[in-house]
Design a protein around this motif. Sequence first.
Motif, PDB file in Angstrom:
ATOM      1  N   SER A 102      27.163 -22.306   8.013  1.00 48.95           N
ATOM      2  CA  SER A 102      28.336 -21.635   7.463  1.00 48.95           C
ATOM      3  C   SER A 102      29.423 -22.610   7.017  1.00 48.95           C
ATOM      4  CB  SER A 102      28.919 -20.669   8.514  1.00 48.95           C
ATOM      5  OG  SER A 102      29.231 -21.373   9.715  1.00 48.95           O
ATOM      6  N   GLN A 103      29.312 -23.900   7.346  1.00 51.74           N
ATOM      7  CA  GLN A 103      30.257 -24.914   6.889  1.00 51.74           C
ATOM      8  C   GLN A 103      29.748 -25.645   5.653  1.00 51.74           C
ATOM      9  OE1 GLN A 103      31.543 -27.411  10.133  1.00 51.74           O
ATOM     10  NE2 GLN A 103      31.691 -25.687  11.529  1.00 51.74           N
ATOM     11  N   GLN A 104      28.782 -25.025   4.987  1.00 52.21           N
ATOM     12  CA  GLN A 104      28.190 -25.571   3.757  1.00 52.21           C
ATOM     13  C   GLN A 104      27.599 -26.955   4.000  1.00 52.21           C
ATOM     14  OE1 GLN A 104      31.305 -25.335   0.787  1.00 52.21           O
ATOM     15  NE2 GLN A 104      30.835 -23.186   0.352  1.00 52.21           N
ATOM     16  N   ALA A 105      26.887 -27.072   5.089  1.00 55.80           N
ATOM     17  CA  ALA A 105      26.203 -28.322   5.416  1.00 55.80           C
ATOM     18  C   ALA A 105      24.702 -28.105   5.354  1.00 55.80           C
ATOM     19  CB  ALA A 105      26.606 -28.817   6.795  1.00 55.80           C
ATOM     20  N   LEU A 106      23.985 -29.101   4.843  1.00 57.06           N
ATOM     21  CA  LEU A 106      22.529 -29.089   4.812  1.00 57.06           C
ATOM     22  C   LEU A 106      22.011 -29.664   6.124  1.00 57.06           C
ATOM     23  CD1 LEU A 106      21.987 -30.413   1.171  1.00 57.06           C
ATOM     24  CD2 LEU A 106      22.057 -28.030   1.942  1.00 57.06           C
ATOM     25  N   LEU A 107      21.018 -29.001   6.705  1.00 56.88           N
ATOM     26  CA  LEU A 107      20.490 -29.393   7.997  1.00 56.88           C
ATOM     27  C   LEU A 107      19.034 -29.811   7.872  1.00 56.88           C
ATOM     28  CD1 LEU A 107      21.802 -26.295  10.008  1.00 56.88           C
ATOM     29  CD2 LEU A 107      23.044 -28.405   9.479  1.00 56.88           C
ATOM     30  N   THR A 108      18.688 -30.916   8.462  1.00 59.22           N
ATOM     31  CA  THR A 108      17.291 -31.336   8.576  1.00 59.22           C
ATOM     32  C   THR A 108      17.077 -31.815  10.010  1.00 59.22           C
ATOM     33  OG1 THR A 108      17.820 -33.588   7.824  1.00 59.22           O
ATOM     34  CG2 THR A 108      17.074 -32.018   6.159  1.00 59.22           C
ATOM     35  N   GLY A 109      15.847 -31.683  10.482  1.00 61.85           N
ATOM     36  CA  GLY A 109      15.570 -32.119  11.844  1.00 61.85           C
ATOM     37  C   GLY A 109      14.092 -32.140  12.134  1.00 61.85           C
ATOM     38  N   ILE A 110      13.738 -32.774  13.228  1.00 60.94           N
ATOM     39  CA  ILE A 110      12.374 -32.814  13.715  1.00 60.94           C
ATOM     40  C   ILE A 110      12.425 -32.486  15.203  1.00 60.94           C
ATOM     41  CG2 ILE A 110      12.434 -35.307  14.159  1.00 60.94           C
ATOM     42  CD1 ILE A 110       9.373 -33.507  12.756  1.00 60.94           C
ATOM     43  N   ARG A 111      11.592 -31.553  15.622  1.00 59.70           N
ATOM     44  CA  ARG A 111      11.552 -31.124  17.019  1.00 59.70           C
ATOM     45  C   ARG A 111      10.189 -31.458  17.594  1.00 59.70           C
ATOM     46  NH1 ARG A 111      10.199 -26.006  19.494  1.00 59.70           N
ATOM     47  NH2 ARG A 111      11.271 -25.758  21.490  1.00 59.70           N
ATOM     48  N   PHE A 112      10.152 -31.977  18.830  1.00 63.31           N
ATOM     49  CA  PHE A 112       8.884 -32.390  19.430  1.00 63.31           C
ATOM     50  C   PHE A 112       8.928 -32.160  20.938  1.00 63.31           C
ATOM     51  CE2 PHE A 112      11.767 -35.915  18.771  1.00 63.31           C
ATOM     52  CZ  PHE A 112      11.819 -36.560  19.998  1.00 63.31           C
ATOM     53  N   PRO A 113       7.767 -31.948  21.570  1.00 61.06           N
ATOM     54  CA  PRO A 113       7.750 -31.643  23.003  1.00 61.06           C
ATOM     55  C   PRO A 113       8.110 -32.858  23.843  1.00 61.06           C
ATOM     56  CG  PRO A 113       5.514 -31.864  22.152  1.00 61.06           C
ATOM     57  CD  PRO A 113       6.422 -31.910  20.965  1.00 61.06           C
ATOM     58  N   TRP A 114       8.719 -32.579  24.993  1.00 63.10           N
ATOM     59  CA  TRP A 114       9.063 -33.616  25.958  1.00 63.10           C
ATOM     60  C   TRP A 114       8.995 -33.007  27.346  1.00 63.10           C
ATOM     61  CZ3 TRP A 114      13.568 -34.385  29.151  1.00 63.10           C
ATOM     62  CH2 TRP A 114      13.587 -35.624  29.791  1.00 63.10           C
ATOM     63  N   VAL A 204      34.745 -36.396  20.144  1.00 61.31           N
ATOM     64  CA  VAL A 204      35.297 -37.091  21.312  1.00 61.31           C
ATOM     65  C   VAL A 204      36.509 -37.927  20.939  1.00 61.31           C
ATOM     66  CG1 VAL A 204      34.755 -38.740  23.155  1.00 61.31           C
ATOM     67  CG2 VAL A 204      33.058 -37.070  22.429  1.00 61.31           C
ATOM     68  N   SER A 205      36.593 -38.390  19.697  1.00 56.07           N
ATOM     69  CA  SER A 205      37.726 -39.211  19.251  1.00 56.07           C
ATOM     70  C   SER A 205      38.228 -38.685  17.914  1.00 56.07           C
ATOM     71  CB  SER A 205      37.291 -40.678  19.150  1.00 56.07           C
ATOM     72  OG  SER A 205      36.229 -40.831  18.225  1.00 56.07           O
ATOM     73  N   GLY A 206      39.077 -39.454  17.247  1.00 57.59           N
ATOM     74  CA  GLY A 206      39.665 -38.979  15.993  1.00 57.59           C
ATOM     75  C   GLY A 206      40.640 -37.855  16.282  1.00 57.59           C
ATOM     76  N   ASN A 207      40.505 -36.745  15.576  1.00 60.84           N
ATOM     77  CA  ASN A 207      41.400 -35.614  15.816  1.00 60.84           C
ATOM     78  C   ASN A 207      40.858 -34.661  16.886  1.00 60.84           C
ATOM     79  OD1 ASN A 207      39.295 -34.411  14.503  1.00 60.84           O
ATOM     80  ND2 ASN A 207      40.462 -33.815  12.686  1.00 60.84           N
ATOM     81  N   SER A 208      39.736 -35.057  17.543  1.00 52.55           N
ATOM     82  CA  SER A 208      39.124 -34.257  18.624  1.00 52.55           C
ATOM     83  C   SER A 208      38.884 -32.817  18.181  1.00 52.55           C
ATOM     84  CB  SER A 208      39.995 -34.278  19.882  1.00 52.55           C
ATOM     85  OG  SER A 208      40.149 -35.593  20.352  1.00 52.55           O
ATOM     86  N   ALA A 209      38.458 -32.656  16.946  1.00 54.57           N
ATOM     87  CA  ALA A 209      38.277 -31.316  16.390  1.00 54.57           C
ATOM     88  C   ALA A 209      37.055 -30.628  16.995  1.00 54.57           C
ATOM     89  CB  ALA A 209      38.122 -31.397  14.877  1.00 54.57           C
ATOM     90  N   ASN A 210      37.162 -29.309  17.091  1.00 55.03           N
ATOM     91  CA  ASN A 210      36.044 -28.468  17.511  1.00 55.03           C
ATOM     92  C   ASN A 210      35.608 -27.628  16.314  1.00 55.03           C
ATOM     93  OD1 ASN A 210      35.369 -25.441  18.642  1.00 55.03           O
ATOM     94  ND2 ASN A 210      34.409 -27.052  19.859  1.00 55.03           N
ATOM     95  N   HIS A 211      34.304 -27.638  16.028  1.00 61.67           N
ATOM     96  CA  HIS A 211      33.787 -26.874  14.896  1.00 61.67           C
ATOM     97  C   HIS A 211      32.676 -25.936  15.384  1.00 61.67           C
ATOM     98  CE1 HIS A 211      35.384 -30.551  12.848  1.00 61.67           C
ATOM     99  NE2 HIS A 211      35.866 -29.628  12.030  1.00 61.67           N
ATOM    100  N   ASN A 212      32.813 -24.681  15.014  1.00 62.22           N
ATOM    101  CA  ASN A 212      31.789 -23.686  15.323  1.00 62.22           C
ATOM    102  C   ASN A 212      31.104 -23.276  14.023  1.00 62.22           C
ATOM    103  OD1 ASN A 212      32.561 -23.563  18.096  1.00 62.22           O
ATOM    104  ND2 ASN A 212      34.289 -22.253  17.517  1.00 62.22           N
ATOM    105  N   SER A 213      29.793 -23.050  14.095  1.00 61.31           N
ATOM    106  CA  SER A 213      29.058 -22.723  12.874  1.00 61.31           C
ATOM    107  C   SER A 213      27.900 -21.788  13.182  1.00 61.31           C
ATOM    108  CB  SER A 213      28.531 -23.990  12.198  1.00 61.31           C
ATOM    109  OG  SER A 213      27.611 -24.672  13.042  1.00 61.31           O
ATOM    110  N   LEU A 214      27.448 -21.111  12.149  1.00 60.40           N
ATOM    111  CA  LEU A 214      26.279 -20.242  12.204  1.00 60.40           C
ATOM    112  C   LEU A 214      25.312 -20.729  11.139  1.00 60.40           C
ATOM    113  CD1 LEU A 214      25.080 -17.641  13.505  1.00 60.40           C
ATOM    114  CD2 LEU A 214      26.070 -16.378  11.575  1.00 60.40           C
TER     115      LEU A 214
END
Length: 222
Positions: A102-114, A204-214
């Motif tokens: 919802s923040q107009q960001a593209l998401l990529t990832g790889i998930r694997f068992p551990w 954790v640093s900078g402006n310590s912003a919190n972002h919520n997204s869907l």
Amino acid sequence: MRLWLSFILLVCWYSPLAAESLILLRKGPGSAFPVVFEIPADHRLTPVRIQGDWVLLSDELRQGWAHQDSLAITQQLTPARLWLIRESRQLSDWQLQLGLDSQQALLTGIRFPWQQHSLALRFSHSAAESSWQSLELAGETDLGRSDWRAGIALGLGHNDRGHDRWHNDAREQTTALISANLDWQRQINKQLAVLVRLKSEQAVSGNSANHNSLALVWNLKL
């Protein structure tokens, strides 16, 4: 005397049939592996996968390998069914994830068992002209059901000059991140699933912003 002779002939005739009516399941896909189970030919067995001329069979309680030639004595495993098992692609537990939030960001990832859980390496990138990006490593666990999963991630975020995601004056900023997510997944077929991800991210640093997204994420087994 005739009675004894008839009995001996009956035993000699029946013994090979009794031996042939058993399917020998071995510990591995080869005749060098020891036999672990002897299963009656009329017992219900399900083919799991094929390796060469050997078939891994299971009845949910026991499993073992049998040569394809030995399966001629059972009518449950037809050549057509074995062909379908052979031609079906064996999928791994590694998953590729692609999505948009919802923040107009593209998401990529790889998930694997551990161990009993899973790890996910995630990369997010803003689609805006003044961009930001983040890289996270998340630990995930199922919440008692296969369609719900929770995760906690640690990572790094960086915004370019001109973007105020982690710096109120829109200066270039790099910060450590911690985030939590809750995923709901719906399986479409054996290889593809779609999931909805609710995520909360804290700088954790900078402006310590919190972002919520869907986010809507496509999950592809490799």
